[in-house]
Design a protein around this motif. Sequence first.
Motif, short mmCIF file in Angstrom:
data_model
loop_
_atom_site.label_atom_id
_atom_site.label_comp_id
_atom_site.label_asym_id
_atom_site.label_seq_id
_atom_site.Cartn_x
_atom_site.Cartn_y
_atom_site.Cartn_z
N THR A 119 74.17 -17.54 28.69
CA THR A 119 74.55 -18.91 28.37
C THR A 119 73.77 -19.37 27.15
O THR A 119 72.62 -18.96 26.96
N GLY A 120 74.39 -20.19 26.34
CA GLY A 120 73.70 -20.67 25.15
C GLY A 120 74.65 -20.82 23.98
O GLY A 120 75.84 -21.10 24.14
N ILE A 121 74.14 -20.56 22.79
CA ILE A 121 74.90 -20.74 21.56
C ILE A 121 75.97 -19.65 21.43
O ILE A 121 75.71 -18.47 21.64
N ILE A 122 77.18 -20.07 21.09
CA ILE A 122 78.30 -19.15 20.91
C ILE A 122 78.33 -18.64 19.47
O ILE A 122 78.03 -19.37 18.53
N GLY A 123 78.69 -17.37 19.31
CA GLY A 123 78.91 -16.81 17.99
C GLY A 123 77.66 -16.30 17.29
O GLY A 123 77.71 -15.97 16.11
N VAL A 124 76.57 -16.19 18.02
CA VAL A 124 75.31 -15.70 17.44
C VAL A 124 74.93 -14.40 18.16
O VAL A 124 74.84 -14.38 19.38
N PRO A 125 74.68 -13.32 17.44
CA PRO A 125 74.32 -12.05 18.08
C PRO A 125 73.02 -12.16 18.88
O PRO A 125 72.13 -12.95 18.54
N LEU A 126 72.92 -11.39 19.93
CA LEU A 126 71.68 -11.35 20.71
C LEU A 126 70.55 -10.76 19.87
O LEU A 126 70.75 -9.75 19.18
N PRO A 127 69.37 -11.36 19.91
CA PRO A 127 68.21 -10.77 19.23
C PRO A 127 67.66 -9.63 20.09
O PRO A 127 66.74 -9.82 20.87
N MET A 128 68.24 -8.46 19.95
CA MET A 128 67.97 -7.37 20.87
C MET A 128 66.49 -6.94 20.94
O MET A 128 66.02 -6.59 22.03
N PRO A 129 65.72 -6.94 19.85
CA PRO A 129 64.30 -6.60 20.01
C PRO A 129 63.58 -7.52 21.00
O PRO A 129 62.78 -7.06 21.82
N LYS A 130 63.90 -8.82 20.95
CA LYS A 130 63.30 -9.76 21.89
C LYS A 130 63.81 -9.52 23.31
O LYS A 130 63.04 -9.59 24.28
N ILE A 131 65.10 -9.24 23.43
CA ILE A 131 65.70 -8.97 24.75
C ILE A 131 65.07 -7.73 25.37
O ILE A 131 64.72 -7.72 26.57
N ARG A 132 64.92 -6.69 24.60
CA ARG A 132 64.32 -5.45 25.13
C ARG A 132 62.92 -5.70 25.67
O ARG A 132 62.57 -5.25 26.77
N ASP A 133 62.13 -6.42 24.90
CA ASP A 133 60.77 -6.73 25.35
C ASP A 133 60.79 -7.61 26.60
O ASP A 133 60.02 -7.40 27.54
N GLY A 134 61.71 -8.58 26.61
CA GLY A 134 61.80 -9.47 27.76
C GLY A 134 62.19 -8.75 29.04
O GLY A 134 61.66 -9.03 30.11
N ILE A 135 63.13 -7.82 28.94
CA ILE A 135 63.55 -7.06 30.12
C ILE A 135 62.39 -6.26 30.68
O ILE A 135 62.15 -6.23 31.90
N ARG A 136 61.65 -5.60 29.82
CA ARG A 136 60.51 -4.78 30.29
C ARG A 136 59.48 -5.65 31.00
O ARG A 136 58.95 -5.27 32.05
N ARG A 137 59.18 -6.81 30.43
CA ARG A 137 58.20 -7.68 31.06
C ARG A 137 58.74 -8.27 32.36
O ARG A 137 58.00 -8.42 33.34
N ALA A 138 60.03 -8.61 32.39
CA ALA A 138 60.62 -9.15 33.61
C ALA A 138 60.55 -8.15 34.75
O ALA A 138 60.20 -8.51 35.89
#
Length: 398
Positions: A119-138
């Motif tokens: 959920t969030g802003i439409i039409g903007v690619p996911l910042p995958m480096p941040k997502i990858r780090d977030g998943i590992r920490r989660a």
Amino acid sequence: MSYTIFEDGHISSPHGFRATGVSCGLKDGSRARDLALIYSLHPCKVAAMFTTSVTRAAPVYLSQAILSRNREAIRAVMINSGHANAGTGQAGLTDAVECAKLVADELEIQRDAVMLMSTGIIGVPLPMPKIRDGIRRAVSELDSGGGRRAAVAILTTDTKPKERVYRVQLGEGHRVTLAGMAKGTRMIHPRLATMLCMITTDLAIDQHLLAQSLSHSVGRSFNRLNLDGDCSPNDTVMILANGAAEGPPITDAGSRAFAAWQDALNQLCYELSQQIVRDASNGGKIIQVTVRGAPDEEYARKVCDVVARSSALRAACMRNTPDWGTLLAAIGSSEVELRPELLELRIGHVVLMLEGLPCAFDQAMALQLFTSPEIDFMIDMHLGPAEATVLTCTWAEE
């Protein structure tokens, strides 16, 4: 009533669930939590309902694909806020697949056992480096007490988390826990919109019955919200049932246990939908529109939707003006076949029109009802047995 509120409960309160919410910088200029992860120690039966928008977001497309081949052994759901991953084309789908793959690999589970929501802003690619780090920490921070963190992490324009947890008594010695969290304020329209809801339970239940019960509950709660008429590509309501509670599984839709379960799930979805509309109003007014005496439910819903979207009626409510003519005008523009000479209109308990003719009523009482923060309109078509109810709201800036 077969259920009681679990006051300190959260999405990971049912047996066998773990959850957390972390911050990985998905919301510009904010350190707020923005990535939630829910994990079950046991394989889960799953049921879900998705937006009907033809511009489905990548996480919706992927989750639907997973659901088509795995409805009995889901283990995790990742939810990110800040970026909707909608309107992002093939690249967005590739990113969604990578998110699910990384969650699965970090948890050491099957890759088709992970569902996604965004959920969030439409039409903007996911910042995958941040997502990858977030998943590992989660994954490293998952625990049975992390549900509150998850509920906060899924928020966007919401002012507060939306949660409800019940202890449900299905029979003697057979008790389960049912937990839900949701987000949503604007862009909420029947058949779902910018609204996410995650539900967990330790109940053991047949998957087909789980899907049946979810559809029934959503139809009487989330699908009765029409806050601004806009429909989003991301909406999802999902339930995971891991069967970790003691007691026999529910396999019979005619059983007392199933009836008790359905009652609790209905109330859970209703409570969460109410929290959404109350958060959305935030200084405005909550408006309930009920249509009775319709030939069928589709007819009743159509009239409800037109009335709920009426800018003139909403303006009258915001101005505290008892102009019930705006209600009649909205009904007339609904393009349904009706018999004006049978029409009955009420606001609260005050009768405005009966058998198609205006009634003498207490003007002071009508003014008081229009001034109220919660306004109930009732429209009786006197054409049949069906009825429907829709909730909408106004905002302070209208």
